[in-house]
Design a protein around this motif. Structure first.
Motif, PDB file in Angstrom:
ATOM      1  N   THR A 123       1.935   1.709  -3.575  1.00 47.69           N
ATOM      2  CA  THR A 123       0.839   2.236  -4.390  1.00 47.69           C
ATOM      3  C   THR A 123       0.650   3.732  -4.146  1.00 47.69           C
ATOM      4  O   THR A 123       0.488   4.518  -5.082  1.00 47.69           O
ATOM      5  CB  THR A 123      -0.466   1.495  -4.058  1.00 47.69           C
ATOM      6  N   GLU A 162      -6.973   3.356  -0.418  1.00 45.89           N
ATOM      7  CA  GLU A 162      -7.825   3.178  -1.603  1.00 45.89           C
ATOM      8  C   GLU A 162      -9.309   3.088  -1.257  1.00 45.89           C
ATOM      9  O   GLU A 162      -9.685   2.342  -0.380  1.00 45.89           O
ATOM     10  CB  GLU A 162      -7.403   1.890  -2.330  1.00 45.89           C
ATOM     11  N   ASP A 216       0.823  -1.213   0.000  1.00 46.17           N
ATOM     12  CA  ASP A 216       0.000   0.000   0.000  1.00 46.17           C
ATOM     13  C   ASP A 216       0.854   1.260   0.000  1.00 46.17           C
ATOM     14  O   ASP A 216       0.498   2.274  -0.602  1.00 46.17           O
ATOM     15  CB  ASP A 216      -0.959  -0.007   1.203  1.00 46.17           C
ATOM     16  N   PRO A 253      -6.086   3.099 -11.108  1.00 39.62           N
ATOM     17  CA  PRO A 253      -5.926   2.486  -9.778  1.00 39.62           C
ATOM     18  C   PRO A 253      -5.554   1.005  -9.828  1.00 39.62           C
ATOM     19  O   PRO A 253      -4.684   0.565  -9.068  1.00 39.62           O
ATOM     20  CB  PRO A 253      -7.306   2.680  -9.143  1.00 39.62           C
ATOM     21  N   SER A 254      -6.167   0.227 -10.716  1.00 39.97           N
ATOM     22  CA  SER A 254      -5.877  -1.207 -10.709  1.00 39.97           C
ATOM     23  C   SER A 254      -4.452  -1.481 -11.184  1.00 39.97           C
ATOM     24  O   SER A 254      -3.831  -2.462 -10.780  1.00 39.97           O
ATOM     25  CB  SER A 254      -6.884  -1.939 -11.588  1.00 39.97           C
ATOM     26  N   ILE A 255      -3.934  -0.611 -12.039  1.00 40.83           N
ATOM     27  CA  ILE A 255      -2.570  -0.820 -12.540  1.00 40.83           C
ATOM     28  C   ILE A 255      -1.536  -0.382 -11.510  1.00 40.83           C
ATOM     29  O   ILE A 255      -0.529  -1.054 -11.299  1.00 40.83           O
ATOM     30  CB  ILE A 255      -2.363  -0.071 -13.884  1.00 40.83           C
ATOM     31  N   ARG A 256      -1.773   0.759 -10.850  1.00 41.82           N
ATOM     32  CA  ARG A 256      -0.733   1.248  -9.941  1.00 41.82           C
ATOM     33  C   ARG A 256      -0.581   0.379  -8.697  1.00 41.82           C
ATOM     34  O   ARG A 256       0.349   0.562  -7.916  1.00 41.82           O
ATOM     35  CB  ARG A 256      -0.947   2.713  -9.573  1.00 41.82           C
ATOM     36  N   LYS A 257      -1.496  -0.594  -8.497  1.00 41.24           N
ATOM     37  CA  LYS A 257      -1.318  -1.540  -7.389  1.00 41.24           C
ATOM     38  C   LYS A 257      -0.264  -2.588  -7.717  1.00 41.24           C
ATOM     39  O   LYS A 257       0.243  -3.278  -6.831  1.00 41.24           O
ATOM     40  CB  LYS A 257      -2.642  -2.242  -7.081  1.00 41.24           C
ATOM     41  N   GLN A 258       0.073  -2.713  -8.997  1.00 35.09           N
ATOM     42  CA  GLN A 258       1.031  -3.736  -9.430  1.00 35.09           C
ATOM     43  C   GLN A 258       2.469  -3.239  -9.252  1.00 35.09           C
ATOM     44  O   GLN A 258       2.778  -2.101  -9.608  1.00 35.09           O
ATOM     45  CB  GLN A 258       0.832  -4.059 -10.921  1.00 35.09           C
TER      46      GLN A 258
END
Lengths: 243, 431
Positions: free
Chosen positions: B256, B431, B253, B322-327
């Motif tokens: 991210t 998030e 986290d 958002p879903s990409i920057r968690k990777q």
């Protein structure tokens, strides 16, 4: 106070490069460099005019002028202000000089100079003849160098080599603080400009454009207002000036 | 997940991979030393620099590494100043990274100097009007500060470990409390010091009337934002690598959240500041609406496009979703591209200063290179391609920085388990 400056009459200048050659010779300048460059205001290459040839009875538009360019010895010299180690300084007489034993070769001064008047010894200097020419000792590799207004000659009461060498009396060297000096009178009387005035560097080389000046008749090597030198040979450029 | 009941210092153990890495760095450093020796023997003629283009790769990368040193120190000092434990798990690592970068920046000046043996002149006869003197002072100060700060943050753990590096400091609860206060005051110094470092480095260029677009009040603020972009980018990249290959932990986290900050910094730099720089010129130089628009949006050089697209648009996009920057891969890529972009922004700055000549009438300016009778010594504009020697020297110096970070990682208590725990407890509501 003395404040040396130069007037160059671009209407008298014939672009012969005699001043450039005498400069390199007097100051022992490497073959890879030139302190005093004669630029062609005109076409794409050296000594080529801009415009077109006259054809079919029409007038041509060809024009060409020469611009001798070397250190302007600016009043507000950026190169002096940027030098981190005080290797570039302004003398009391206004000449901007480099202490070659102090220069660390960071080249900040070259970035600072809007006129590209400064050159750096990237390589070992090359001169012909190999042991050098003129009256100034060779600079080492790794330091910056430039026109000194021939300070070694000025100190002996002689005009700079370029001024003496000019066959058309286009160059006048003298004291800008002395109202009666030829440079002061010419700046007063003729229309002059300074290069890149908008940069506020206050250059001390003044260029006459438009109306041609009479030029200062030369009879010797002497600096204006000084007496005739016994050592000075009026027939040749190089004299026993310093170093 | 780590076990939270053992809040001790994380031990860094290097396996074969670590040894191979140090071996690799040593090889690059050796290559750099050979190249540097050759440059000292032959002179700066072995570089791609000449009279018209008189600063090159060394200065471009000096500017880059000064910027890179920002991220780590700011991320570790800003929370301390606001009495927060937010980025505690990254604090020591950040300062170590900062120290590595500023060391490389300082060292990069040396090969650029024509007569390096005279560098002591900086101390003997400085001219305080020169922005280079200001910068020299601040780079040295900043480097020393990083050493102090890194030691301050680690000394109690070093003492607990019985390390000689504790320099007599003892580990005690009161001591740790006192260090928190000292860290606050140190952080209060760190932030203005960082702002000064990047501004002064910008002013080296921004004070110069002779070199095209350098003379702009926007340069110093841009240097600060660019330092945030590249510094944070490098921190993310290196922290992800450390997390992957060592037992250093970089919480998901936190990663991210910092990725999102990187996106914001990138937007300020590549979108806002660039627009602020370009719009007035494009407007003044063009008449039609579309001419103004294209003058504003379309850059002229490849450096511009390398900077704005791979170094700007792509990482911003990666961090905006958002879903990409968690990777981890996305944050890693965005960080690496941000650094990549800032490299070319620095390259662009130097090219804008040296490519065009103010008075460019023929035959031009002497280059300072003489290849024998009849050869051309003139140039009417600046051209520059770094030589292999320049590349080898800069690679070697960069490897020195990497080695400093690696060694620091090995010998210093870079992370405590309880720091990681705290960060997770603190920032779960992102998030």
């Amino acid at each position: 106070m003395t404040n040396y400056g130069m007037v160059i009459d671009l209407e008298r200048c014939i672009g012969c490069n005699a001043c450039a050659v005498s400069c390199s010779e007097e100051n022992n300048v490497s073959m890879s460099q030139q302190w005093n460059r004669i630029l062609t205001e005109g076409g794409e290459s050296m000594d080529s005019p801009a415009g077109s040839y006259p054809t079919d009875g029409q007038d041509g538009t060809l024009s060409m002028n020469h611009l001798p360019l070397s250190c302007q010895h600016c009043e507000n010299a950026p190169c002096v202000k940027v030098c981190p180690v005080n290797a570039t300084t302004k003398r009391d007489d206004g000449i901007v000089e480099i202490d070659y034993d102090k220069c660390i070769g960071c080249r900040y001064c070259m970035a600072a100079c809007p006129y590209n008047a400064r050159v750096f010894n990237w390589d070992e200097p090359v001169t012909l003849p190999t042991d050098g020419t003129g009256n100034v000792s060779q600079r080492e590799q790794g330091v910056v160098e430039k026109c000194t207004f021939c300070s070694h000659r000025v100190d002996e009461g002689l005009d700079p080599a370029c001024t003496v060498a000019c066959p058309s009396d286009a160059r006048i060297f003298g004291d800008l603080d002395d109202e009666k000096s030829t440079v002061s009178r010419y700046i007063d009387q003729y229309e002059t400009d300074q290069l890149l005035e908008d940069r506020d560097t206050q250059p001390k080389t003044y260029y006459i454009r438009g109306e041609m000046s009479p030029g200062r008749k030369r009879s010797g090597n002497e600096l204006e207002g000084t007496e005739q030198k016994e050592t000075g040979n009026p027939n040749i450029v190089s004299t026993e000036g310093g170093d | 997940m780590e076990s939270h009941d053992s809040p001790g210092v994380v031990d860094s153990k290097f396996g074969t991979l670590g040894k191979a890495w140090v071996g690799f760095l040593s090889l690059i450093i050796f290559g750099g030393m050979v190249a540097w020796y050759q440059q000292l023997q032959t002179g700066l003629i072995v570089t791609g620099m000449r009279n018209v283009f008189s600063w090159g790769l060394y200065i471009m990368l000096f500017v880059l590494f000064v910027g890179l040193s920002a991220g780590g120190l700011i991320i570790s000092s800003a929370p301390k100043f606001f009495h927060s434990d937010r980025y505690e798990s990254l604090a020591r690592f950040g300062v170590l990274l900062s120290l590595g970068c500023i060391t490389v920046a300082g060292l990069l000046i040396l090969p650029d100097i024509g007569r390096p043996a005279r560098i002591y002149q900086f101390f003997v006869t400085p001219d305080f009007r020169s922005p280079m003197v200001w910068d020299f002072a601040i780079v040295v100060l900043y480097g020393l500060f990083n050493v102090w700060y890194l030691w301050l943050l680690t000394r109690r753990d070093l003492a607990a470990r019985g390390s000689a590096l504790a320099l007599g400091t003892e580990d005690s609860a009161e001591g740790r409390e006192r260090d928190k206060k000292v860290a606050f005051w140190s952080a209060a110094i760190a932030l203005p010091l960082a702002v000064m470092l990047h501004s002064v480095t910008g002013w080296i260029f921004a004070t110069q009337v002779g070199r095209g677009s350098w003379f702009s009040p926007l340069v110093a603020p841009t240097f600060i934002v660019k330092a945030l972009v590249s510094g944070l980018g490098l921190l993310l990249v290196t922290a992800i690598i450390a997390d992957r290959f060592t037992n250093f932990e970089f919480e998901t986290d936190l990663r991210t959240r910092l990725g999102k900050s990187l996106g914001v910094f990138l937007a300020v730099h590549v979108v806002y500041l660039l627009a602020a720089e370009r719009l007035p010129h494009a407007w003044a130089a063009n008449f039609d609406f579309w001419a103004i628009t294209s003058g504003f949006l379309i850059g002229e050089t490849s450096f511009f496009w390398l900077w704005t697209i791979p170094g700007g648009a792509i990482p911003i996009l990666l961090m905006a979703i958002p879903s990409i920057r968690k990777q981890a891969w996305a944050v890693f890529t965005a960080g690496a591209l941000a650094v990549f972009g800032v490299i070319f922004e620095g390259v662009r700055l130097i090219f804008e200063g040296y490519q065009a000549v103010n008075i460019n009438d023929a035959p031009g300016i002497t280059t300072g290179e003489y290849a024998g009778m009849g050869s051309n010594i003139w140039a009417q504009s600046g051209v520059y391609t770094p030589t292999l020697i320049e590349l080898a020297i800069t690679a070697g110096l960069t490897a020195v920085g990497a080695l400093i970070v690696t060694i620091g990682f090995y010998y210093l208590p870079i992370q405590r388990r309880d720091m990681v725990k705290k960060s997770i407890a603190d920032g779960g509501s992102d998030e």
